[in-house]
Design an enzyme around this catalytic site. Structure first.
Site, PDB file in Angstrom:
ATOM      1  CB  SER A  55      39.878  37.291  34.349  1.00  0.00           C
ATOM      2  OG  SER A  55      38.603  37.708  33.887  1.00  0.00           O
ATOM      3  CB  VAL A  60      40.474  34.227  43.424  1.00  0.00           C
ATOM      4  CG1 VAL A  60      41.630  34.789  44.236  1.00  0.00           C
ATOM      5  CG2 VAL A  60      40.148  32.813  43.884  1.00  0.00           C
ATOM      6  CB  CYS A  61      40.089  38.317  39.934  1.00  0.00           C
ATOM      7  SG  CYS A  61      41.465  37.319  39.339  1.00  0.00           S
ATOM      8  CD  GLU A  62      32.606  38.755  42.302  1.00  0.00           C
ATOM      9  OE1 GLU A  62      31.827  38.715  43.290  1.00  0.00           O
ATOM     10  OE2 GLU A  62      32.373  38.180  41.223  1.00  0.00           O
ATOM     11  CB  THR A  65      38.781  43.741  42.546  1.00  0.00           C
ATOM     12  OG1 THR A  65      39.742  43.104  41.699  1.00  0.00           O
ATOM     13  CG2 THR A  65      38.557  45.168  42.074  1.00  0.00           C
TER      14      THR A  65
END
Length: 169
Positions: A55, A60-62, A65
């Site tokens: 998500s 971590v995903c932020e 990306t």
């Protein structure tokens, strides 16, 4: 034996086939932040990098990306897609907030096609979302690189991804 990744040290099972280098990359339909369908995988005239994340609303995903957006800024001949289960509306807000322009952010909410890549989490608190992984697909539509991050809360190895992309373009 079931394939797993870890969430804070606890194994969670993945649903779908295990793709290996040399396999044909299945075509999967995802939905962009602008509600347009996009086909990832299969043969194309560019090298494809398909990144799956749980998500965009997690740190971590932020970070991942934003980092891939930065890394891929100057690369020609490569199409990068970050796929999560977040709704396109949230993805659009994310992209606008962080000026994400060098990668396509897309959702698998509609078809759950990324199960074809074996990254759908099949149990536990994260059931139904995607594991953290990176697939590089060559122009012939074959899997050239796979990185299934063993611990969901950790970032992928960016250097490996960049080196493989440079080798293929």
């Amino acid at each position: 034996m079931a394939r797993t990744v870890n969430l804070k040290g606890n194994p969670v099972t993945l649903v779908g086939p295990e793709l290996k280098v040399g396999d044909r990359a299945p075509e999967a339909v995802v939905v962009t932040k602008d509600l347009q369908e996009k086909i990832v995988g299969g043969a194309k005239d560019v090298v494809q990098v398909i990144i799956t994340v749980p998500s965009l609303d997690t740190p971590v995903c932020e970070t991942e990306t934003k980092k891939f957006n930065e890394i891929m800024a100057g690369m020609e001949g490569v199409d990068v897609t970050v796929v999560s289960m977040d709704l396109p509306f949230a993805q659009k807000r994310f992209c606008e907030s962080f000026n994400i322009q060098n990668v396509t952010v897309a959702s698998d909410f509609r078809y759950r096609d990324m199960e074809k890549y074996g990254v759908l989490i099949g149990e536990g608190a994260l059931k139904g979302i995607l594991a953290r992984a990176v697939f590089i697909i060559d122009k012939e539509g074959k899997v050239a690189y796979v990185q299934l991050v063993p611990e969901i809360t950790e970032e992928p190895n960016y250097d490996e991804v960049v080196n493989k992309v440079k080798e293929l373009i």
